[in-house]
Design an enzyme around this catalytic site. Structure first.
Site, PDB file in Angstrom:
ATOM      1  N   ASP A  22      -1.995   8.835 -10.429  1.00  0.00           N
ATOM      2  CA  ASP A  22      -2.739   7.725 -11.018  1.00  0.00           C
ATOM      3  C   ASP A  22      -3.174   8.216 -12.402  1.00  0.00           C
ATOM      4  OD1 ASP A  22      -4.583   5.880 -11.847  1.00  0.00           O
ATOM      5  OD2 ASP A  22      -5.982   6.169 -10.182  1.00  0.00           O
TER       6      ASP A  22
ATOM      7  N   GLU B 235      -0.436  -0.522 -10.407  1.00  0.00           N
ATOM      8  CA  GLU B 235      -1.621  -0.013  -9.694  1.00  0.00           C
ATOM      9  C   GLU B 235      -2.011  -0.891  -8.497  1.00  0.00           C
ATOM     10  OE1 GLU B 235      -4.307   0.368 -12.965  1.00  0.00           O
ATOM     11  OE2 GLU B 235      -3.183   2.061 -13.784  1.00  0.00           O
TER      12      GLU B 235
ATOM     13  N   ASP C 287     -10.120  -4.579  -9.140  1.00  0.00           N
ATOM     14  CA  ASP C 287     -10.222  -3.194  -9.610  1.00  0.00           C
ATOM     15  C   ASP C 287     -11.279  -3.096 -10.706  1.00  0.00           C
ATOM     16  OD1 ASP C 287      -9.882  -0.747 -10.843  1.00  0.00           O
ATOM     17  OD2 ASP C 287      -7.697  -0.849 -10.938  1.00  0.00           O
TER      18      ASP C 287
END
Ligand code: AMP
Length: 622
Positions: free
Chosen positions: A21, A183, A205
């Site tokens: 990530d 993501e 998010d």
């Protein structure tokens, strides 16, 4: 003298493909290990690599935690938030550039270049340094194993140029990119949502500096992005700023405003605010305290969660506004969203969770660490792309209930399905017949009500129980599931302390499909199961009543009239027959009739007991 070359035996294998990530604030590496994804971190370190690079006057650039600390004192030479500039031209990010302390200009083909101590660096080069640092952290955590292949995540809204820039950064860092994954897709994978045939997922998010909401469609396990929305300048930092603002207003009444402008003080204030914000996610109140510049005085102020929620309500509202637009773009109503996934540290705030739950009308997934869920999902994808399978379950929860078989074949559930692991629970059990010196335990997994319909994980026996009347022994059975999913069942008889235990891996040999099938079966049979369970309980109860009645008759038959005895014997026969038939209604009727028939016997026995108790006692004592 010549030297012979020996075979190299201790060459270290590279790491299996990892998930990375590559975040705006922090970057993180996860690997697939023991059937599940896991963030890699050296001992005593959480493995998070702050996405910051500091350029000292001499020597190599410093990346990660140390760079973030240097940023406080030497902001001009520390590059952070580089993700905002990946694959963008100066004109695209003019606003972003205004807000940063480091210098940047337009390089070849209009691409951004940073100017640091006379060096010209592209965002790709900076990101490559961060990726190299990720590799270093992974190597430290795994005894020197090198990071070679990876799945890297990017925001769903990244365009081709931004994705290509991310690939280039990896290439510069010597990492082969197996795939660039969105993501929100990674977060959904971490929760195993790809196992669904179809449905809609909303991924909310809220990170340190940005907010993204993505609406995904699942089609045969493949995710398609339907819409994205968000705010590239809304995140945890803004929540901190609300507290900083409140603190500055109060401080300005008593402290010289010039002192409050000191950069080091401002940075300390920001950190104090963040600490307070994080505490308020757990506690209803938290204190913010800070040293007033040039004095020994500490400023202290308690904030309640409620107060903080009022201060930040407008920020949460802004995120919901983006959710509304994302849904409109996807042409969906909130009620058409089947799953909601939370990502980013700020989603730990109870007010944020509640707002999201209310907006989408369903409980969001929160079991995994919201800061790690994207990296975990990337590791899942890396594992699958390297030819691995994902038959085993990923989630840190028990997918099915765990319990014990009771006398009569029902199930006593001890740990309920969806409990977060590690977890433990204790139940009390006792003996069923007089002088029973051992108990056999059958450890079960599943949602059905009868042991025969559940999966038996193992059996064990507790022996050495001292002989005593049925129902008097006290046996505590503890179920404990550790962080690796290992279940230990321990049974302990309280008076003697005799103990027996068993260890099992409940997940072994159990695929997601098995779990789904077991759950579907449980729903399908819920009504029948309930009746079967009730029948099993009644059989057990009738068994106890039969034994007690036989004992009672042996003692009191001469005191009962013939008709009562015949009634009791009749009722006993019917009850035995009902036990053979196992029909819940029939059993209930037989049990009730049995109880009624034995009332005269119970009265005689009570009477005898009272007389025995009085025997030998003088009247005055009664
Ligand atoms: P991320 O970029 O996802 O790591 O998110 C980091 C942001 O989450 C920062 O603003 C943190 O202060 C914030 N954060 C982390 N933990 C919590 C918490 N328990 N409650 C509220 N915010 C948090």
């Amino acid at each position: 003298m010549g030297f012979l070359q020996l075979n190299v035996l201790n060459q270290i294998e590279p790491l299996a493909a990892v998930g990375i990530d590559l975040g705006t604030t922090n970057s993180l590496v996860a690997v697939w290990e023991n059937g599940r994804p896991k963030v890699v971190h050296p001992e005593g370190d959480n493995g998070y690599v702050p996405s910051a690079v500091y350029f000292p006057a001499d020597g190599a650039p410093i990346v990660g935690k140390e760079a973030r600390e240097r940023a406080v004192f030497d902001p001009e030479h520390t590059i952070f938030s580089v993700k905002r500039f990946m694959g963008r031209g100066v004109t695209d990010v003019a606003e972003d550039l205004k807000g940063v302390p480091f210098k940047a200009h337009s390089g070849k083909n209009g691409v951004i270049e940073f100017d640091v101590r006379g060096r010209k660096l592209t965002p790709q080069e900076i990101s490559a340094l961060i990726l190299e640092k990720c590799g270093e952290v992974a190597a430290r955590a795994t005894g020197g194993r090198a990071l070679q292949k990876a799945v890297i995540t990017v925001p769903a809204y990244f365009d081709d140029a931004q994705r290509q820039a991310t690939r280039d950064a990896a290439r510069l860092a010597g990492i082969e990119v197996l795939r660039i994954v969105n993501e929100p897709t990674a977060a959904s994978l971490a929760y195993g949502l790809d196992q669904k045939k179809q449905g809609h997922v909303a991924v909310y998010d809220l990170g340190g500096g940005t907010f993204d909401v993505s609406i995904l469609a699942i089609e045969d396990g493949v995710f398609r992005v339907l819409s994205t929305n968000g705010d590239t300048h809304l995140g945890g930092d803004d929540f901190d700023r609300c507290l900083v603002g409140a603190a500055l207003t109060e401080l300005s009444h008593s402290v010289d405003p010039r002192k409050l402008d000191d950069p080091a003080f401002r940075q300390a204030l920001r950190l104090a605010a963040e600490k307070c914000k994080i505490e308020l996610s757990t506690y209803p109140e938290a204190e913010m305290h800070i040293q007033i510049p040039d004095s020994n005085v500490q400023w202290r102020r308690r904030f309640t969660r409620r107060e903080f929620e009022v201060l930040t309500k407008v920020l949460v509202e802004r995120t919901l506004h983006s959710c509304r637009r994302a849904l409109a773009d996807a042409k969906l109503e909130p009620s058409q969203i089947d799953e909601v996934v939370l990502v980013g540290g700020v989603t730990r705030m109870p007010a944020v969770r509640a707002a999201v739950q209310q907006f989408f009308g369903r409980e969001p997934h929160t079991k995994l660490n919201p800061d790690e869920v994207v990296a975990l999902g990337a590791a899942v994808q890396a594992h699958v792309l390297s030819g691995g399978t994902r038959d085993v379950l990923l989630m840190d929860v028990t997918p099915l209930s765990l319990g014990l078989e009771t006398v009569g074949g029902a199930v006593a559930k001890v740990i309920l399905r969806n409990s977060t692991i590690p977890c433990q629970a204790t139940e009390g059990f006792t003996t069923y017949v007089d002088n029973q010196t051992a108990i056999d335990f059958n450890v079960l997994q599943g949602e059905r009500e009868l042991a025969a319909d559940c999966r038996s994980l193992g059996r064990f026996r507790l022996s050495g129980i001292p002989p005593m009347p049925a129902g008097l022994a006290r046996v505590a059975v503890r179920f404990h599931i550790d962080a690796n999913g290992l279940l230990t069942v321990t049974a302990k008889e309280q008076s003697t302390g005799v103990t027996a235990r068993i260890e099992v891996q409940p997940q072994n040999g159990l695929s997601d499909a098995d779990v789904q099938r077991m759950l579907a079966n449980a729903y399908e049979h819920a009504k029948d199961d309930f009746a079967a369970r009730r029948a099993a309980e009644l059989v057990t109860e009738i068994g106890t009543m039969l034994r007690a009645t036989e004992k009672g008759l042996a003692e009191a038959k001469p005191q009962l009239d013939r008709e009562t005895i015949l009634d009791i014997e009749d009722a006993m026969k019917n009850a035995r027959n009902a036990c053979e038939g196992r029909d819940a209604r029939e059993l209930q009727r037989a049990r009730d009739a049995f109880e009624k028939a034995t009332l005269p016997l119970a009265a005689v026995l009570m009477d005898n007991f009272a007389k025995k108790a009085l025997t030998g006692k003088v009247i005055g004592e009664v």
